[in-house]
Design a protein around this motif. Structure first.
Motif, PDB file in Angstrom:
ATOM      1  N   HIS A  53       4.435  38.079  46.526  1.00  0.00           N
ATOM      2  CA  HIS A  53       5.963  37.928  46.539  1.00  0.00           C
ATOM      3  C   HIS A  53       6.332  36.708  45.668  1.00  0.00           C
ATOM      4  CE1 HIS A  53       8.078  41.056  49.374  1.00  0.00           C
ATOM      5  NE2 HIS A  53       6.659  41.321  49.350  1.00  0.00           N
ATOM      6  N   LEU A  54       5.487  35.713  45.732  1.00  0.00           N
ATOM      7  CA  LEU A  54       5.750  34.397  44.723  1.00  0.00           C
ATOM      8  C   LEU A  54       5.221  34.663  43.496  1.00  0.00           C
ATOM      9  CD1 LEU A  54       3.938  31.884  47.131  1.00  0.00           C
ATOM     10  CD2 LEU A  54       6.564  32.207  46.865  1.00  0.00           C
ATOM     11  N   LEU A  55       4.089  35.645  43.264  1.00  0.00           N
ATOM     12  CA  LEU A  55       3.711  35.787  41.813  1.00  0.00           C
ATOM     13  C   LEU A  55       4.826  36.507  41.105  1.00  0.00           C
ATOM     14  CD1 LEU A  55       1.437  35.581  39.828  1.00  0.00           C
ATOM     15  CD2 LEU A  55       0.599  37.580  40.747  1.00  0.00           C
ATOM     16  N   VAL A  56       5.460  37.353  41.724  1.00  0.00           N
ATOM     17  CA  VAL A  56       6.274  38.354  40.911  1.00  0.00           C
ATOM     18  C   VAL A  56       7.681  37.322  40.506  1.00  0.00           C
ATOM     19  CG1 VAL A  56       8.052  39.144  42.633  1.00  0.00           C
ATOM     20  CG2 VAL A  56       7.422  40.494  40.977  1.00  0.00           C
ATOM     21  N   ARG A  57       7.859  36.198  41.382  1.00  0.00           N
ATOM     22  CA  ARG A  57       8.901  35.072  40.845  1.00  0.00           C
ATOM     23  C   ARG A  57       8.519  34.662  39.788  1.00  0.00           C
ATOM     24  NH1 ARG A  57       9.967  36.464  46.433  1.00  0.00           N
ATOM     25  NH2 ARG A  57      12.060  35.669  46.981  1.00  0.00           N
ATOM     26  N   ARG A  58       7.237  34.191  39.569  1.00  0.00           N
ATOM     27  CA  ARG A  58       6.885  33.486  38.338  1.00  0.00           C
ATOM     28  C   ARG A  58       6.784  34.194  37.155  1.00  0.00           C
ATOM     29  NH1 ARG A  58       1.579  29.713  40.054  1.00  0.00           N
ATOM     30  NH2 ARG A  58       2.116  29.010  37.881  1.00  0.00           N
ATOM     31  N   CYS A  59       6.510  35.744  37.327  1.00  0.00           N
ATOM     32  CA  CYS A  59       6.525  36.505  36.286  1.00  0.00           C
ATOM     33  C   CYS A  59       7.892  36.652  35.752  1.00  0.00           C
ATOM     34  CB  CYS A  59       6.069  37.858  36.734  1.00  0.00           C
ATOM     35  SG  CYS A  59       4.310  38.162  36.875  1.00  0.00           S
ATOM     36  N   ALA A  60       8.847  36.599  36.646  1.00  0.00           N
ATOM     37  CA  ALA A  60      10.392  36.971  36.439  1.00  0.00           C
ATOM     38  C   ALA A  60      10.925  35.431  35.834  1.00  0.00           C
ATOM     39  CB  ALA A  60      11.259  37.232  37.530  1.00  0.00           C
ATOM     40  N   ALA A  61      10.223  34.453  36.204  1.00  0.00           N
ATOM     41  CA  ALA A  61      10.800  33.250  35.636  1.00  0.00           C
ATOM     42  C   ALA A  61      10.478  33.034  34.309  1.00  0.00           C
ATOM     43  CB  ALA A  61      10.315  31.911  36.267  1.00  0.00           C
ATOM     44  N   ALA A  62       9.127  33.471  33.835  1.00  0.00           N
ATOM     45  CA  ALA A  62       8.644  33.454  32.497  1.00  0.00           C
ATOM     46  C   ALA A  62       9.429  34.544  31.606  1.00  0.00           C
ATOM     47  CB  ALA A  62       7.218  33.837  32.630  1.00  0.00           C
ATOM     48  N   LEU A  63       9.561  35.469  32.079  1.00  0.00           N
ATOM     49  CA  LEU A  63      10.138  36.625  31.566  1.00  0.00           C
ATOM     50  C   LEU A  63      11.658  36.143  30.952  1.00  0.00           C
ATOM     51  CD1 LEU A  63      10.357  39.969  30.524  1.00  0.00           C
ATOM     52  CD2 LEU A  63      11.616  39.871  32.457  1.00  0.00           C
ATOM     53  N   THR A  64      12.598  35.683  31.950  1.00  0.00           N
ATOM     54  CA  THR A  64      13.747  35.334  31.912  1.00  0.00           C
ATOM     55  C   THR A  64      14.049  33.694  31.356  1.00  0.00           C
ATOM     56  OG1 THR A  64      14.113  34.865  34.307  1.00  0.00           O
ATOM     57  CG2 THR A  64      14.234  37.033  33.404  1.00  0.00           C
ATOM     58  N   GLY A  65      13.291  32.870  31.684  1.00  0.00           N
ATOM     59  CA  GLY A  65      13.522  31.471  31.567  1.00  0.00           C
ATOM     60  C   GLY A  65      14.467  30.828  32.773  1.00  0.00           C
ATOM     61  N   ARG A  66      14.666  31.632  33.811  1.00  0.00           N
ATOM     62  CA  ARG A  66      15.348  31.211  35.055  1.00  0.00           C
ATOM     63  C   ARG A  66      14.133  30.181  35.911  1.00  0.00           C
ATOM     64  NH1 ARG A  66      19.804  33.776  37.055  1.00  0.00           N
ATOM     65  NH2 ARG A  66      21.163  34.791  35.179  1.00  0.00           N
ATOM     66  N   PRO A  67      14.897  29.384  36.684  1.00  0.00           N
ATOM     67  CA  PRO A  67      14.173  28.481  37.335  1.00  0.00           C
ATOM     68  C   PRO A  67      13.737  29.475  38.591  1.00  0.00           C
ATOM     69  CG  PRO A  67      16.160  27.416  36.836  1.00  0.00           C
ATOM     70  CD  PRO A  67      16.213  28.664  36.150  1.00  0.00           C
ATOM     71  N   LEU A  68      12.442  29.169  39.323  1.00  0.00           N
ATOM     72  CA  LEU A  68      12.169  29.796  40.421  1.00  0.00           C
ATOM     73  C   LEU A  68      13.087  29.761  41.482  1.00  0.00           C
ATOM     74  CD1 LEU A  68       8.179  28.779  40.526  1.00  0.00           C
ATOM     75  CD2 LEU A  68       9.200  31.034  40.065  1.00  0.00           C
TER      76      LEU A  68
END
Length: 240
Positions: A53-68
């Motif tokens: 659940h933490l790793l998917v947030r890091r993937c999404a942050a890298a994809l979108t540029g949004r802060p975790l």
């Protein structure tokens, strides 16, 4: 901000739970995630759940540029109409698709602008017979019986179908009606097997260090990154 080069390709990361949890902020998890992880009695299962659940947030942050801190994960089960499990989404980011899977030794997560599904499965035990895997079509069963490594091929079929379930292409009940036995495969530059099924790219590979099989279904072949390289994934995502 849309990361150039990740407009179609899913961003995928595979890591061990320990790698993800080292220095991670577990406070990023929502109330439903914390409750579900607390209900897991085995510490290894709990660690794998939290890490995914933490790793998917890091993937999404890298994809979108949004802060975790801005990325909240929501799950809703359409069958029992309860939160905490079911297909995941990111709150306030309906155009971003996410998926994850975990075993005790490895977690895999993905974020993409198109539907994506991932799965990770532990290697079959040495000497294990393939048996009759549930969810395999008759042609796949026959293919498995004549394979050089029947348990591994059966596991590949299963993992790829799990990914198709997560993209909404099929259901658990409909797995047996999906036949992957005649897919044409190629190898990418990293040695991963890539095929096509109903407009989706199916990619799978073995990770000997973690003794797992990883599979991905998405709108194109995935961009696979190591965890330490994740922060730079958006800058040069095409480099393999």
């Amino acid at each position: 901000m849309v990361r150039t080069g990740l407009r179609r390709a899913p961003l995928v990361v595979v890591a061990s739970p320990d790698e993800v949890l080292a220095g991670a902020d577990v406070g990023l998890l929502g109330a439903a995630e914390r409750a579900r992880s607390a209900a897991l009695e085995d510490p290894a299962d709990r660690a794998a759940y939290v890490a995914a659940h933490l790793l998917v947030r890091r993937c999404a942050a890298a994809l979108t540029g949004r802060p975790l801190i801005d990325l909240a994960v929501h799950q809703w089960c359409t069958d029992c109409r309860t939160a905490g499990h079911g297909r995941p989404t990111l709150v306030d980011l309906p155009d971003v698709h996410v998926s994850w899977s975990h075993s005790r030794g490895a977690v895999v997560a993905a974020a993409a602008w198109r539907p994506v599904g991932v799965d990770v499965e532990e290697f079959p035990a040495e000497g294990q017979a393939a048996g009759r895997f549930p969810g395999l079509a008759p042609a796949e069963q026959q293919q498995v019986r004549s394979a050089v490594d029947p348990p591994l091929l059966a596991l590949r079929h299963w993992a790829r179908k799990e990914c198709l379930v997560k993209t909404g292409t099929t259901t658990l009940a409909g797995m047996g009606r999906v036949d992957l036995s005649r897919l044409t495969e190629r190898r990418d530059r990293a040695g991963r097997a890539v095929s096509r099924y109903r407009g989706l790219y199916l990619t799978d590979w073995c990770d000997p260090a973690r003794r797992v099989l990883v599979a991905v279904a998405g709108g194109s072949a995935p961009v696979v990154r190591a965890l330490p390289d994740l922060a730079a994934a958006g800058a040069q995502p095409g480099a393999e």
